[in-house]
Scaffold this motif. Sequence first.
Motif, mmCIF file in Angstrom:
data_model
loop_
_atom_site.group_PDB
_atom_site.id
_atom_site.type_symbol
_atom_site.label_atom_id
_atom_site.label_comp_id
_atom_site.label_asym_id
_atom_site.label_seq_id
_atom_site.Cartn_x
_atom_site.Cartn_y
_atom_site.Cartn_z
ATOM 1 N N GLY A 272 -5.342 4.188 -24.793
ATOM 2 C CA GLY A 272 -4.952 5.304 -23.941
ATOM 3 C C GLY A 272 -6.116 6.177 -23.481
ATOM 4 N N SER A 273 -7.326 5.848 -23.910
ATOM 5 C CA SER A 273 -8.472 6.677 -23.541
ATOM 6 C C SER A 273 -9.113 6.175 -22.247
ATOM 7 N N ASN A 274 -9.949 7.042 -21.674
ATOM 8 C CA ASN A 274 -10.848 6.640 -20.610
ATOM 9 C C ASN A 274 -10.137 6.086 -19.369
ATOM 10 N N SER A 275 -9.141 6.818 -18.851
ATOM 11 C CA SER A 275 -8.453 6.335 -17.657
ATOM 12 C C SER A 275 -9.260 6.681 -16.411
ATOM 13 N N ARG A 276 -9.198 5.783 -15.461
ATOM 14 C CA ARG A 276 -9.984 5.955 -14.234
ATOM 15 C C ARG A 276 -9.197 5.389 -13.061
ATOM 16 N N ARG A 277 -9.119 6.170 -11.992
ATOM 17 C CA ARG A 277 -8.390 5.692 -10.816
ATOM 18 C C ARG A 277 -9.172 4.588 -10.130
ATOM 19 N N LEU A 278 -8.443 3.544 -9.728
ATOM 20 C CA LEU A 278 -9.091 2.376 -9.136
ATOM 21 C C LEU A 278 -8.783 2.256 -7.646
ATOM 22 N N SER A 279 -7.523 2.385 -7.258
ATOM 23 C CA SER A 279 -7.186 2.233 -5.839
ATOM 24 C C SER A 279 -6.959 3.605 -5.230
ATOM 25 N N ASN A 280 -7.053 3.655 -3.917
ATOM 26 C CA ASN A 280 -6.934 4.924 -3.228
ATOM 27 C C ASN A 280 -6.280 4.703 -1.878
ATOM 28 N N SER A 281 -4.971 4.554 -1.914
ATOM 29 C CA SER A 281 -4.264 4.364 -0.648
ATOM 30 C C SER A 281 -3.189 5.427 -0.539
ATOM 31 N N SER A 282 -2.623 5.558 0.666
ATOM 32 C CA SER A 282 -1.595 6.576 0.866
ATOM 33 C C SER A 282 -0.208 6.023 0.588
ATOM 34 N N GLY A 283 -0.118 4.724 0.287
ATOM 35 C CA GLY A 283 1.190 4.130 0.041
ATOM 36 C C GLY A 283 1.356 3.730 -1.408
ATOM 37 N N ILE A 284 2.083 2.629 -1.609
ATOM 38 C CA ILE A 284 2.334 2.101 -2.938
ATOM 39 C C ILE A 284 1.285 1.037 -3.257
ATOM 40 N N ASP A 285 0.618 1.153 -4.385
ATOM 41 C CA ASP A 285 -0.202 0.066 -4.931
ATOM 42 C C ASP A 285 0.353 -0.208 -6.314
ATOM 43 N N GLY A 305 2.349 -1.724 5.954
ATOM 44 C CA GLY A 305 3.670 -1.558 6.562
ATOM 45 C C GLY A 305 4.766 -2.290 5.817
ATOM 46 N N SER A 306 4.421 -3.378 5.129
ATOM 47 C CA SER A 306 5.400 -4.086 4.297
ATOM 48 C C SER A 306 4.688 -4.516 3.025
ATOM 49 N N PRO A 307 5.431 -4.739 1.941
ATOM 50 C CA PRO A 307 4.738 -5.136 0.711
ATOM 51 C C PRO A 307 4.053 -6.494 0.834
ATOM 52 N N GLN A 308 2.775 -6.510 0.604
ATOM 53 C CA GLN A 308 1.967 -7.725 0.673
ATOM 54 C C GLN A 308 0.996 -7.718 -0.499
ATOM 55 N N ILE A 309 0.386 -8.889 -0.737
ATOM 56 C CA ILE A 309 -0.564 -8.999 -1.831
ATOM 57 C C ILE A 309 -1.989 -8.813 -1.310
ATOM 58 N N TYR A 310 -2.726 -8.019 -2.048
ATOM 59 C CA TYR A 310 -4.124 -7.717 -1.731
ATOM 60 C C TYR A 310 -4.962 -8.006 -2.964
ATOM 61 N N PHE A 324 -0.143 -13.301 4.228
ATOM 62 C CA PHE A 324 0.114 -12.938 5.624
ATOM 63 C C PHE A 324 1.470 -13.426 6.105
ATOM 64 N N GLU A 325 1.940 -14.535 5.553
ATOM 65 C CA GLU A 325 3.238 -15.062 5.979
ATOM 66 C C GLU A 325 4.356 -14.255 5.341
ATOM 67 N N GLY A 326 5.320 -13.813 6.158
ATOM 68 C CA GLY A 326 6.497 -13.145 5.602
ATOM 69 C C GLY A 326 6.330 -11.645 5.511
ATOM 70 N N SER A 327 7.458 -10.943 5.293
ATOM 71 C CA SER A 327 7.442 -9.479 5.308
ATOM 72 C C SER A 327 7.642 -8.872 3.923
ATOM 73 N N TYR A 328 7.706 -9.713 2.876
ATOM 74 C CA TYR A 328 7.891 -9.172 1.534
ATOM 75 C C TYR A 328 7.281 -10.154 0.543
ATOM 76 N N ASN A 329 6.063 -9.908 0.127
ATOM 77 C CA ASN A 329 5.377 -10.764 -0.841
ATOM 78 C C ASN A 329 4.906 -9.893 -1.994
ATOM 79 N N VAL A 330 5.410 -10.175 -3.191
ATOM 80 C CA VAL A 330 5.153 -9.290 -4.333
ATOM 81 C C VAL A 330 4.848 -10.098 -5.598
ATOM 82 N N SER A 331 4.517 -9.396 -6.673
ATOM 83 C CA SER A 331 4.337 -9.959 -8.021
ATOM 84 C C SER A 331 3.278 -11.064 -8.092
#
Lengths: 426, 186
Positions: A272-285, A305-310, A324-331
Motif C-alpha cells: 500500500g505504500s508509494n502510490s504514483r499516478r501513471l495515466s493522465n486522461s480526462s476519461g476512464i482508464d 470516444g468508445s472503450p478501446q485497448i491502449y 481499432f476494429e469495433g466499438s467496445y474492446n475491453v479486458s
Amino acid sequence: MRTLLAATLLSFVACSAHAQLSIEITGAGAQRVPIAIAPFLGEGALPAGASASITSVVRADLERSGLFRRVEVPALVPRPTEASSVNYAEWKSRLADALVLGSVAARPDGRFEVRFRLHDVVKQVAIGGVAYTMTREQVRATAHRIADYIYEKLTGEKGVFSTRIAYVVKRGTRFELQIADADGANEQAMLVSEEPIISPAWSPNGRRIAYVSFQNKKPIVYVQDVEVPKQNIVANFKGSNSAPAWSPDGSRLAVVLSRDGNSQLYLINPDGSNSRRLSNSSGIDTEPYFSPDGQWIYFTSDRGGSPQIYRMPAAGGEAQRVTFEGSYNVSPRISPDGRSLAYIMRNGGKFQVALLDLTTRQVQILTDSDLDESPSFAPNGRQILLATVIGGRGVLSAVSADGRIKQRLTVTAGDVREPAWGPLVQ
Amino acid sequence: MRILFTLFIAITLAACATTETTSQPPAAVEDRAPGTTAPGATARPVPGQPVTGVDLTAKPAATGAAALKDPNNILSKRSVYYDFDKFDVKEEYRRMIEAHARYLRENGTTRMLVQGNTDERGSREYNVALGQRRSESVKRMLMLLGGREDQIEAVSLGEEKPRATGSNEQAWAQNRRSDMLYPGEY
C-alpha cells in the motif's frame, strides 16, 4: 502494512469441498496423440481416502487438454511396470503412439514411491521416466506432475496440470473467492463475504492474490496470502479502488483509483505504500495489465470516444491505441510469450473473446458464446479461461488459443465468474 | 474554492431575484478536467458555468433526519437514472439534487455517499469506472450547489449490486443509477 482481521461479515474457510467444479470438454484438437496409460501396478495399496488413483488423474488430465486420445489398455498378465521390457509391435497394433507404464510401492516410512516410464511407440524407445516420493495426501499432486512431464515431452510445451485457478462463486447472496486445482479439484474458499468480490489476480510466485472486495460498501483493493486468512489493504483511497494487476517481478501493482476525480491508472507497492499516478486522461482508464517483459501496461480507455485497448510504457509516457476494429474492446490480457492479446470484443450484441496477433494485427474471435468476460491465459499460453453465461447461469469456460478445443467448468448451485489462472508451479 | 463558492451563491441569488421558477439549460456536469473534452459529452468552455437556480423562497424544509425519510419531502428521493453508457445528469433530477445540496449546506457536519451503478452488460471493471463517472457527476453537481467536497464521497458499485435482476431493458434501466445515501443508510 495495515491489516484487517476477519470481521463478522467475513469468514475464512480453510477447506470446503462441498461443491467442486466439474469439467466437460465440448471440442477437441484435430490431431490428438493416441496414448496408452496402463494402470499403475500397486496403486491399490494407496489409502482408501485418496480421492482418485494416479492412473485416472493422469488420464483425465491428458484427455482434458484436447491434445491426447486415450487408447484402451486390455487386462495384461503379468501387469507391466516401468521396469518391464516393452513389446512395441504389440502397442503399435493397438494404435498407440505413446505408452506410459508405472507402479506405486509403499515405503517403510509410510510414504509411497511412484515410478513411471514414457515410451515412444513409433520410434520404439523409452523417452523419459521419473520416480517421486509422496505422502498419502499427495496422490493428485503427484499425478498432475506426471501428466505435466508427459505433456511436455510429447508437445514440447510446459504442462499446466499442476497449476491452480482462482474464481468467484456467487451462491444466493454470498460471494466466495475460491482457489482450486486446474482440474477443479480441491476447491478452497479464501474469502467469503455478503458483498461482491471481483478481479482476483495471482502474484507471479503464486503465493498471494490481489482482489477487489465491496465489503465496506465501496471497492477496495486487498492482497491476501493464499495460506494465511488475513486481508491486507493495498488501496483504500477516497472514491473507488479497483482492477489490480501485478508487475512480472511482483514488486508493484497497477491499480485504478478515482481519488483524483476520474478512474486512472496508478502504481502502488503491494503493502500500500508509494502510490504514483501513471495515466493522465480526462476519461476512464482502467483494467491495467503488464506485458510479460514488464515494459508496457495495456489498459482499457474511453479517451477516443468508445472503450478501446491502449498501451503505455510502465514507466509512464505516451499511450498508443492497440485495438481499432469495433466499438467496445475491453479486458486486455497479454499472452505469456507476449505475442498476442486476448480481450473481450462486442461483436453485434455479443461479448466474445478475441485474440489479436500483435505482429500480424490479425484478429480472431475464439468463442461462440454471448456474454464472455475476464479472459485469463494458462501460463503456457495454450488455453484461455473465461467467464460466460449459459442458461442464465455463470460458468467458466476454457478455449484453446487456436479456438478449437473448448471446455466448460460448472459448479453446482452457484454462479461462477472472474476466473484467474495461476502461474506455473516451481 | 471559497471564492468560487461565494460567487456561485451570488449568481444563484441573482437568478432568484429575477425569477422564481428558473428554466435553464441542463447543467451538463461532466467528469473531466476544465478545457478538455470527454467522449460522449458536449464540450463547454469553463467560464460559461451553467446558472442554476435554487428557490430560496420555498418553505424551509424540516431540517434533520426526519425530512430525509418523509415521503412527501423531495429529500426522500435519492436516485438518478441514466441512459445506456451515459453519465450526464438529466434535467429532471435537478430539483432533487438541489434539495440535497441545500440539506448538506444546512447540515454542515453530515456526510453523503454517492454510489454509482451500471447495468450488467460489458466488463465488470469497466463498469466500476462507468459507475464512478455517474457518481462523480452527481457529486460535482452537489458541490456546484453548495455541498462541500469533504462532505461527499463518490464511489462505484459497478454492475455488482443490481437493484433489479433480469436481463432486459426494464431491469437495466433500473440499474443505471446513482444513489445519494446518508450515514446509516449504507
